[in-house]
Enzyme design. Sequence first.
Site, mmCIF file in Angstrom:
data_model
loop_
_atom_site.group_PDB
_atom_site.id
_atom_site.type_symbol
_atom_site.label_atom_id
_atom_site.label_comp_id
_atom_site.label_asym_id
_atom_site.label_seq_id
_atom_site.Cartn_x
_atom_site.Cartn_y
_atom_site.Cartn_z
ATOM 1 N N ASP A 92 -2.881 -9.140 5.351
ATOM 2 C CA ASP A 92 -3.780 -8.765 6.455
ATOM 3 C C ASP A 92 -3.086 -8.511 7.792
ATOM 4 O O ASP A 92 -3.674 -7.917 8.689
ATOM 5 C CB ASP A 92 -4.845 -9.855 6.655
ATOM 6 C CG ASP A 92 -5.850 -9.874 5.524
ATOM 7 O OD1 ASP A 92 -5.789 -8.991 4.656
ATOM 8 O OD2 ASP A 92 -6.699 -10.787 5.506
ATOM 9 N N HIS B 113 -8.195 -5.426 -5.014
ATOM 10 C CA HIS B 113 -7.003 -6.242 -5.251
ATOM 11 C C HIS B 113 -5.764 -5.461 -5.664
ATOM 12 O O HIS B 113 -4.680 -6.049 -5.727
ATOM 13 C CB HIS B 113 -7.312 -7.344 -6.266
ATOM 14 C CG HIS B 113 -8.171 -8.421 -5.664
ATOM 15 N ND1 HIS B 113 -9.513 -8.256 -5.493
ATOM 16 C CD2 HIS B 113 -7.855 -9.635 -5.154
ATOM 17 C CE1 HIS B 113 -10.006 -9.345 -4.915
ATOM 18 N NE2 HIS B 113 -9.033 -10.187 -4.688
ATOM 19 N N GLU C 64 -12.685 -4.186 5.060
ATOM 20 C CA GLU C 64 -13.594 -5.119 4.368
ATOM 21 C C GLU C 64 -14.424 -5.940 5.366
ATOM 22 O O GLU C 64 -15.602 -6.208 5.136
ATOM 23 C CB GLU C 64 -12.677 -6.040 3.547
ATOM 24 C CG GLU C 64 -13.311 -7.048 2.683
ATOM 25 C CD GLU C 64 -12.241 -7.986 2.119
ATOM 26 O OE1 GLU C 64 -11.055 -7.912 2.526
ATOM 27 O OE2 GLU C 64 -12.607 -8.806 1.275
ATOM 28 N N THR D 251 0.777 -12.768 4.225
ATOM 29 C CA THR D 251 -0.586 -12.286 3.998
ATOM 30 C C THR D 251 -0.598 -10.780 4.204
ATOM 31 O O THR D 251 0.031 -10.288 5.142
ATOM 32 C CB THR D 251 -1.628 -12.933 4.956
ATOM 33 O OG1 THR D 251 -2.822 -12.122 4.950
ATOM 34 C CG2 THR D 251 -1.139 -13.020 6.396
HETATM 35 O O1 F6P Z 1 -6.285 -12.702 3.183
HETATM 36 C C1 F6P Z 1 -5.853 -11.712 2.337
HETATM 37 C C2 F6P Z 1 -6.998 -11.141 1.562
HETATM 38 O O2 F6P Z 1 -6.444 -10.209 0.685
HETATM 39 C C3 F6P Z 1 -8.118 -10.544 2.406
HETATM 40 O O3 F6P Z 1 -7.845 -9.264 2.880
HETATM 41 C C4 F6P Z 1 -9.259 -10.589 1.428
HETATM 42 O O4 F6P Z 1 -10.491 -10.626 2.066
HETATM 43 C C5 F6P Z 1 -9.017 -11.879 0.734
HETATM 44 O O5 F6P Z 1 -7.636 -12.131 0.771
HETATM 45 C C6 F6P Z 1 -9.519 -11.920 -0.689
HETATM 46 O O6 F6P Z 1 -9.087 -13.086 -1.255
HETATM 47 P P1 F6P Z 1 -9.435 -13.591 -2.721
HETATM 48 O O7 F6P Z 1 -9.241 -12.456 -3.630
HETATM 49 O O8 F6P Z 1 -8.463 -14.672 -2.981
HETATM 50 O O9 F6P Z 1 -10.828 -14.056 -2.647
#
Ligand code: F6P
Length: 328
Positions: free
Chosen positions: A133, A258, A228, A131
């Site tokens: 994060d 993204h 975020e 991940t």
């Molecule tokens: O968990 C990783 C992450 O990139 C977070 O930072 C973000 O909030 C989330 O996924 C967004 O996920 P998705 O684009 O799948 O909704």
Amino acid sequence: MKNDAIKRIAVFTSGGDAPGMNAAIRAVVRTASYYDLHVYGFHRGYEGLIDGDCTRLERKDVANIIHRGGTILKTARSKRFMTPEGRKMAYDSLRAFDVDACIAIGGNGTFTGANIFAQEYEFPIIGIPGTIDNDLFGTDFTLGFDTAVNTAIEAVDKIRDTADSHDRVFFVEVMGRHSGYIALHTGIASGAESVVIPEVETSIEDLVNVLNRSAKRKKLFSLIIVAEGSKLGSAAEIAQKVNGIAPQYDIRVAVIGHLQRGGAPSHFDRMLSSRLGNAAVQGLLEGKSDVMAGIINDDVVYTNLHDAIYKEKPIKDQMVKMAGILAM
Ligand code: F6P
């Protein structure tokens, strides 16, 4: 010591994708092949497990992917796997392919499913922290974090040019739903004036003070990095509130979004993914299960999935303090 009960391994990626997932899949397949084990790659995470949607992966199938972002196995967030019926279907399809053990590459949600499944069916399963994060206990870093931060820094460097030219204040939002790791590292490494992260209380007045301090020193542009998951709201909401009490600043907002999830993994992420893919297979062969393979102080460490999910990996106070000092 090799556990002879394990002959077939399933590997899958689940949750948000992260640069380095392909390098980890490659390391799993190559290590398994070294020990004469067969690997099945299941598509779209737990959804593929439930539907029995998989392909056999051999050494050659993972050639030419170490440098690619995304995941060749695709990924998904599965609602069905949250139900006992879904997990039963997954178990039945693993048995139908004579799979003896699983390697799950993903984050918190992925490990929550893996932890329940490992206990419900006493099924050997090891997680690899994938991940961007970096919010998992039991590993210093997660796959994709380094690449995501590099991407964010590159973007912020560019924003700096235009902020400087126009004497503007930029609020730049980076990813991190519940965690400020990406924001803090991006902020420090891009020389931002301030960072807004969920782990540290910040007020709108604090941010205005930062801007006033810069203005006093005749520094007319500022960069503020917002996670975020900030408790003050999104970068756009914060910008609006700051504008409400300090309209003298010319404010803009940029959301990197993204972009941070894609791209070729960095050297650091390729190494981490290779080491953890290898460690996951080794761990299964040593009889480990219901654990995550991670790296702490440059050593491979296996942590109970339960701890990886529920224990906090706190951001170091010292790092936050340093960010403030260096920005002055
Ligand atoms: O968990 C990783 C992450 O990139 C977070 O930072 C973000 O909030 C989330 O996924 C967004 O996920 P998705 O684009 O799948 O909704």
